[in-house]
Design an enzyme around this catalytic site. Structure first.
Site, short mmCIF file in Angstrom:
data_model
loop_
_atom_site.label_atom_id
_atom_site.label_comp_id
_atom_site.label_asym_id
_atom_site.label_seq_id
_atom_site.Cartn_x
_atom_site.Cartn_y
_atom_site.Cartn_z
N GLY A 173 0.84 -1.18 0.00
CA GLY A 173 0.00 0.00 0.00
C GLY A 173 0.87 1.23 0.00
NE ARG A 255 -1.70 -2.60 14.41
CZ ARG A 255 -1.23 -1.36 14.34
NH1 ARG A 255 0.08 -1.17 14.19
NH2 ARG A 255 -2.03 -0.32 14.43
CD GLU A 284 3.73 -4.40 20.50
OE1 GLU A 284 3.34 -3.22 20.64
OE2 GLU A 284 3.85 -4.97 19.40
CG HIS A 303 4.67 -1.07 18.34
ND1 HIS A 303 3.49 -1.76 18.48
CD2 HIS A 303 4.49 -0.28 17.25
CE1 HIS A 303 2.63 -1.42 17.53
NE2 HIS A 303 3.23 -0.51 16.77
CB ALA A 304 9.28 2.92 19.92
#
Length: 353
Positions: A173, A255, A284, A303-304
């Site tokens: 995408g 994800r 997580e 996740h950063a």
């Protein structure tokens, strides 16, 4: 339960109220992301308050006196919640993912849902490129061996060159297309896959869209940028991993639930793939005794990886712009359920305001 009277009001307030989920925002509005620019709401007479509790599912009573909610993390909004919130008309997602929001239920309840896909595109694509390059060049183990005076170990950590290799982007995408654009100067073959099997941007960039099975078999780096849906949940399972080359790397910035963690752990421990770069996980956070944490061929980020000053500015601006637009009776950008504007439920909420 109702929200406490907010301290952050404007003398000419319109009475429009915004709640902010408390997962990464403190009561005073400060955030792990930095300054979110809430003063822009106050300048337009919009009140805001941070919700008093943080949980995956919040009591509908939290939204009794709320017109909009800014969802910072993964708070769930299903029919049980939105059907019992007669005033709530807008859920604004800080970010692109919306797998925890039931769009059909929101539409029936007259709740418009917006997200910020354009705002996250460049920060997430550069995070993906960072992960790929860091992994392929063994940046972390090489940094560690210098700090520990183990220079002799460097011969065991040669990197993997990109020229002539194949990058496969799963979920081609806007983010995937930007990655393809950024990686275009590395002389790689780039493949992609998406739900429609079509992409004008892919054609322009010379990216071949192929079935997932073919992409896994041909790629030297498999990058996951797909949205999480029932169809994509667990898509990289044990069978998918067996299709990958033993010399291939898996990188996930999408994800955590796109990947079967147990299957990935087994593949890594048995050296059935060369390594992995992970910014997202399932669960997580990872449990502290997970063997993945001890592997040199795995590059990890909490996740950063995409959290930058520009990320905060662009995403918060897009999210707050959407809130202001709906509050002022305008159409916002990136509406996920535009059909909501034709529903009687939406019209009743607007008329009652």
């Amino acid at each position: 339960m109702t929200l406490a009277e907010p301290a952050h009001t404007n003398a000419h307030t319109s009475g429009y109220r915004v709640a902010v989920t408390a997962d990464v925002v403190r009561p005073d509005g400060s955030s792990v992301h930095g300054d979110l620019g809430f003063q822009r709401l106050a300048e337009r007479g919009i009140d805001w308050s941070v919700l008093p509790g943080d949980a995956p599912v919040l009591p509908p009573e939290y939204f009794d006196e709320v017109d909009a909610v800014l969802v910072m993390g993964h708070t769930h909004f299903d029919a049980e919640t939105v059907d019992r919130t007669p005033r709530l008309r807008h859920i604004a997602r800080f970010g692109a993912g919306y797998e925890t929001i039931d769009l059909d239920a929101c539409t029936r309840a007259g709740v418009v849902v917006t997200n910020t896909p354009t705002a996250i595109r460049r920060t997430l694509s550069t995070a993906a490129v960072t992960m790929i390059l860091g992994l392929m060049h063994n940046v972390v183990p090489k940094d560690r061996m210098v700090r520990e005076s183990r220079w002799a170990d460097r011969e065991h950590f040669r990197g993997v060159g990109l020229e002539g290799r194949t990058l496969g982007i799963v979920g081609f995408g806007s983010v995937g297309a930007d990655v393809a654009h950024l990686m275009g100067n590395f002389d790689m073959t780039i493949l992609g896959t998406n739900r429609s099997g079509k992409s004008t941007v892919a054609d322009e960039l010379g990216v071949a869209l192929v079935p997932l099975e073919e992409l896994l078999e041909r790629s030297d780096v498999v990058l996951l940028t797909a949205a999480l849906t029932p169809e994509t949940t667990g898509m990289i399972d044990a069978e998918a991993l067996t299709r990958m080359k033993s010399t291939a790397f898996l990188v996930n910035v999408g994800r955590g639930k796109l990947v079967d963690t147990d299957a990935l752990r087994e593949a890594l421990l048995e050296n059935r793939i060369a390594g992995a770069g992970l910014d997202v996980f399932d669960p997580e956070p990872l449990l502290p005794d997970d063997p993945i944490l001890g592997l040199d061929n795995v590059l990890l980020s909490p996740h950063a990886l995409g959290w930058t000053d520009q990320f905060t500015e662009s995403v918060s601006t897009a999210a707050l712009d959407a809130i202001v637009a709906i509050a002022e009776g305008r159409r916002a950008d990136s509406v996920l359920n535009p059909e909501v504007f034709e529903t009687e439920a939406w019209k009743r909420k607007v008329a009652a305001s």
